[in-house]
Motif scaffolding. Sequence first.
Motif, PDB file in Angstrom:
ATOM      1  N   PHE A  17       0.821  -1.193   0.000  1.00  0.00           N
ATOM      2  CA  PHE A  17       0.000   0.000   0.000  1.00  0.00           C
ATOM      3  C   PHE A  17       0.863   1.254   0.000  1.00  0.00           C
ATOM      4  O   PHE A  17       2.005   1.231   0.452  1.00  0.00           O
ATOM      5  CB  PHE A  17      -0.934   0.015   1.217  1.00  0.00           C
ATOM      6  N   GLY A  18       0.289   2.330  -0.506  1.00  0.00           N
ATOM      7  CA  GLY A  18       0.974   3.615  -0.546  1.00  0.00           C
ATOM      8  C   GLY A  18       0.084   4.708   0.008  1.00  0.00           C
ATOM      9  O   GLY A  18      -1.012   4.442   0.524  1.00  0.00           O
ATOM     10  N   PRO A  19       0.532   5.951  -0.110  1.00  0.00           N
ATOM     11  CA  PRO A  19      -0.214   7.079   0.453  1.00  0.00           C
ATOM     12  C   PRO A  19      -1.667   7.168  -0.030  1.00  0.00           C
ATOM     13  O   PRO A  19      -2.544   7.566   0.738  1.00  0.00           O
ATOM     14  CB  PRO A  19       0.583   8.305   0.008  1.00  0.00           C
ATOM     15  N   ASP A  20      -1.933   6.779  -1.269  1.00  0.00           N
ATOM     16  CA  ASP A  20      -3.303   6.839  -1.783  1.00  0.00           C
ATOM     17  C   ASP A  20      -4.234   5.854  -1.073  1.00  0.00           C
ATOM     18  O   ASP A  20      -5.456   5.990  -1.147  1.00  0.00           O
ATOM     19  CB  ASP A  20      -3.333   6.564  -3.294  1.00  0.00           C
ATOM     20  N   ASP A  21      -3.640   4.869  -0.393  1.00  0.00           N
ATOM     21  CA  ASP A  21      -4.430   3.859   0.309  1.00  0.00           C
ATOM     22  C   ASP A  21      -4.726   4.244   1.758  1.00  0.00           C
ATOM     23  O   ASP A  21      -5.395   3.488   2.474  1.00  0.00           O
ATOM     24  CB  ASP A  21      -3.700   2.511   0.287  1.00  0.00           C
ATOM     25  N   ALA A  22      -4.239   5.401   2.202  1.00  0.00           N
ATOM     26  CA  ALA A  22      -4.406   5.809   3.601  1.00  0.00           C
ATOM     27  C   ALA A  22      -5.870   5.756   4.068  1.00  0.00           C
ATOM     28  O   ALA A  22      -6.127   5.257   5.172  1.00  0.00           O
ATOM     29  CB  ALA A  22      -3.810   7.194   3.845  1.00  0.00           C
ATOM     30  N   PRO A  23      -6.839   6.213   3.289  1.00  0.00           N
ATOM     31  CA  PRO A  23      -8.233   6.121   3.764  1.00  0.00           C
ATOM     32  C   PRO A  23      -8.681   4.669   3.997  1.00  0.00           C
ATOM     33  O   PRO A  23      -9.397   4.386   4.953  1.00  0.00           O
ATOM     34  CB  PRO A  23      -9.053   6.777   2.643  1.00  0.00           C
ATOM     35  N   ARG A  24      -8.235   3.744   3.141  1.00  0.00           N
ATOM     36  CA  ARG A  24      -8.607   2.335   3.324  1.00  0.00           C
ATOM     37  C   ARG A  24      -7.881   1.726   4.523  1.00  0.00           C
ATOM     38  O   ARG A  24      -8.442   0.903   5.244  1.00  0.00           O
ATOM     39  CB  ARG A  24      -8.306   1.529   2.056  1.00  0.00           C
ATOM     40  N   ILE A  25      -6.630   2.133   4.736  1.00  0.00           N
ATOM     41  CA  ILE A  25      -5.884   1.658   5.903  1.00  0.00           C
ATOM     42  C   ILE A  25      -6.577   2.128   7.175  1.00  0.00           C
ATOM     43  O   ILE A  25      -6.782   1.348   8.109  1.00  0.00           O
ATOM     44  CB  ILE A  25      -4.415   2.138   5.843  1.00  0.00           C
ATOM     45  N   LEU A  26      -6.946   3.401   7.208  1.00  0.00           N
ATOM     46  CA  LEU A  26      -7.650   3.931   8.374  1.00  0.00           C
ATOM     47  C   LEU A  26      -8.978   3.198   8.579  1.00  0.00           C
ATOM     48  O   LEU A  26      -9.315   2.822   9.710  1.00  0.00           O
ATOM     49  CB  LEU A  26      -7.875   5.435   8.244  1.00  0.00           C
ATOM     50  N   ALA A  27      -9.728   2.959   7.515  1.00  0.00           N
ATOM     51  CA  ALA A  27     -11.005   2.244   7.634  1.00  0.00           C
ATOM     52  C   ALA A  27     -10.776   0.857   8.236  1.00  0.00           C
ATOM     53  O   ALA A  27     -11.549   0.406   9.096  1.00  0.00           O
ATOM     54  CB  ALA A  27     -11.690   2.145   6.279  1.00  0.00           C
ATOM     55  N   HIS A  28      -9.714   0.189   7.815  1.00  0.00           N
ATOM     56  CA  HIS A  28      -9.392  -1.133   8.381  1.00  0.00           C
ATOM     57  C   HIS A  28      -9.122  -1.029   9.877  1.00  0.00           C
ATOM     58  O   HIS A  28      -9.677  -1.794  10.671  1.00  0.00           O
ATOM     59  CB  HIS A  28      -8.173  -1.732   7.666  1.00  0.00           C
ATOM     60  N   LEU A  29      -8.288  -0.085  10.263  1.00  0.00           N
ATOM     61  CA  LEU A  29      -7.931   0.051  11.681  1.00  0.00           C
ATOM     62  C   LEU A  29      -9.128   0.481  12.531  1.00  0.00           C
ATOM     63  O   LEU A  29      -9.256   0.069  13.683  1.00  0.00           O
ATOM     64  CB  LEU A  29      -6.763   1.019  11.841  1.00  0.00           C
ATOM     65  N   LEU A  30     -10.011   1.302  11.975  1.00  0.00           N
ATOM     66  CA  LEU A  30     -11.201   1.726  12.714  1.00  0.00           C
ATOM     67  C   LEU A  30     -12.162   0.567  12.964  1.00  0.00           C
ATOM     68  O   LEU A  30     -12.979   0.631  13.883  1.00  0.00           O
ATOM     69  CB  LEU A  30     -11.916   2.857  11.970  1.00  0.00           C
ATOM     70  N   MET A  31     -12.064  -0.494  12.175  1.00  0.00           N
ATOM     71  CA  MET A  31     -12.914  -1.668  12.387  1.00  0.00           C
ATOM     72  C   MET A  31     -12.471  -2.479  13.609  1.00  0.00           C
ATOM     73  O   MET A  31     -13.227  -3.317  14.092  1.00  0.00           O
ATOM     74  CB  MET A  31     -12.896  -2.565  11.152  1.00  0.00           C
ATOM     75  N   LEU A  32     -11.247  -2.240  14.098  1.00  0.00           N
ATOM     76  CA  LEU A  32     -10.758  -2.976  15.264  1.00  0.00           C
ATOM     77  C   LEU A  32     -11.461  -2.457  16.513  1.00  0.00           C
ATOM     78  O   LEU A  32     -11.537  -1.249  16.724  1.00  0.00           O
ATOM     79  CB  LEU A  32      -9.238  -2.798  15.405  1.00  0.00           C
TER      80      LEU A  32
END
Length: 170
Positions: A17-32
Amino acid sequence: MSDLARPAPALSPMTRFGPDDAPRILAHLLMLDTDDRMLRFGHGIRDEGLASYVARLDYVRDHVHGLNDARGDIVALAHIAMHDGDVDFGLSVTRPYRGQGLGHALFSHVIAMAQRGGAARVLCYSISPAVLHMAGLHGFRRSGGNPAAPLALQLPSPAPASLSRSRAAA
């Protein structure tokens, strides 16, 4: 249908993943949930802290890899930080995808990335029982028997280039 009878979901190959994926990374972590966040980060972390963490990710120095489901949602994530010959990492798998070997796949990927990057060792600071179990299976140990020390996996030194070439020629 029971979980055992349900077919395994289709997932993407391991993706960097790269910087453009930051919103998806955050969405993943918020699911925890709260417990998962404690296990992943070693302390309680609120949504604002997760957003700050994602904003500070260094996609050039570090490696952020994972697996996506068919919708493109990140379901398994590894953040691999390389510094001073050591690698440390954090792993997370969303609850519906646990028990399918994704954590093991991420764990093996972390070790392979560390070896390719020339790291001397991989450090495990996790307090997650699942991650600690995987670390034990992969040969991680506490140095000097110190129970407060992180688990560490010493990696073999890479063969010098001249040795590698002469072995290949033999």
